[in-house]
Design an enzyme around this catalytic site. Structure first.
Site, PDB file in Angstrom:
ATOM      1  N   GLY A 172      -8.374 -26.686 -32.885  1.00  0.00           N
ATOM      2  CA  GLY A 172      -7.302 -27.484 -32.517  1.00  0.00           C
ATOM      3  C   GLY A 172      -5.798 -26.689 -32.651  1.00  0.00           C
ATOM      4  O   GLY A 172      -5.766 -25.622 -33.230  1.00  0.00           O
ATOM      5  N   SER A 173      -4.843 -27.411 -32.722  1.00  0.00           N
ATOM      6  CA  SER A 173      -3.431 -27.243 -33.219  1.00  0.00           C
ATOM      7  C   SER A 173      -3.293 -27.289 -34.656  1.00  0.00           C
ATOM      8  O   SER A 173      -3.845 -27.465 -35.382  1.00  0.00           O
ATOM      9  CB  SER A 173      -2.570 -28.173 -32.048  1.00  0.00           C
ATOM     10  OG  SER A 173      -2.447 -29.376 -32.750  1.00  0.00           O
ATOM     11  N   GLU A 190      -8.740 -21.744 -39.994  1.00  0.00           N
ATOM     12  CA  GLU A 190      -8.411 -20.370 -39.413  1.00  0.00           C
ATOM     13  C   GLU A 190      -8.414 -20.537 -37.975  1.00  0.00           C
ATOM     14  O   GLU A 190      -9.570 -21.427 -37.368  1.00  0.00           O
ATOM     15  CB  GLU A 190      -9.443 -19.465 -39.806  1.00  0.00           C
ATOM     16  CG  GLU A 190      -9.334 -18.117 -39.456  1.00  0.00           C
ATOM     17  CD  GLU A 190      -8.210 -17.247 -39.920  1.00  0.00           C
ATOM     18  OE1 GLU A 190      -7.533 -16.617 -39.246  1.00  0.00           O
ATOM     19  OE2 GLU A 190      -8.155 -17.144 -41.334  1.00  0.00           O
ATOM     20  N   CYS A 248      -7.093 -22.094 -26.797  1.00  0.00           N
ATOM     21  CA  CYS A 248      -7.286 -22.388 -28.012  1.00  0.00           C
ATOM     22  C   CYS A 248      -8.488 -21.638 -28.656  1.00  0.00           C
ATOM     23  O   CYS A 248      -8.507 -21.174 -29.786  1.00  0.00           O
ATOM     24  CB  CYS A 248      -7.575 -23.759 -28.390  1.00  0.00           C
ATOM     25  SG  CYS A 248      -9.025 -24.661 -27.372  1.00  0.00           S
TER      26      CYS A 248
END
Length: 133
Positions: free
Chosen positions: A10-11, A33, A64
């Site tokens: 994810g962000s 990470e 991502c």
């Protein structure tokens, strides 16, 4: 709760939410990470070099799951780096509609700046080596 490790893609915002949730619960260890690849000496180095290169080149690394770091066990690092460089040297760069193209230009100026920021960050981190291909 008997959870040893949780992996989430994810962000940065997602990472902050996970950290906050861990702090508010039972203080589980949280390791964040972004898309790390770890290569050990028992790995299929040919497959590892191909797949890490593909991860970085696919969609110009603008997804991502694109590897942002590759940690390689020192006993196989030299061999892996050679194989990785060979794979990168054969990447066809161009317009995504052209047959066989594996890597296209970055989406926009903002993405270009973001990539440059990570390059500079990588150069400045102690113990890290940066490899321009």
């Amino acid at each position: 709760m008997d959870v040893r490790v949780r992996s989430v893609t994810g962000s940065g915002g997602t990472g902050r939410l996970i950290t906050e949730a861990a702090a508010k619960s039972n203080l589980k260890n949280v390791y964040l990470e972004k898309s790390l690849a770890t290569i050990f000496d028992d790995a299929d180095l040919d497959a590892a070099a191909k797949e890490t290169q593909h991860s970085i080149a696919w969609n110009s690394g603008q997804v991502c799951m694109a590897n942002s770091r590759i940690y390689v066990q020192n006993t196989v690092a030299e061999k892996f780096i050679t194989m990785f460089k060979d794979n990168c040297a054969n990447v066809k760069i161009g317009v995504f509609t052209d047959p066989g193209v594996q890597m296209c230009p970055l989406a926009d100026e903002s993405q270009f700046q973001s990539v440059n920021k990570y390059i500079e960050l990588g150069k400045s981190e102690a113990g890290c080596s940066f490899m321009a291909i």
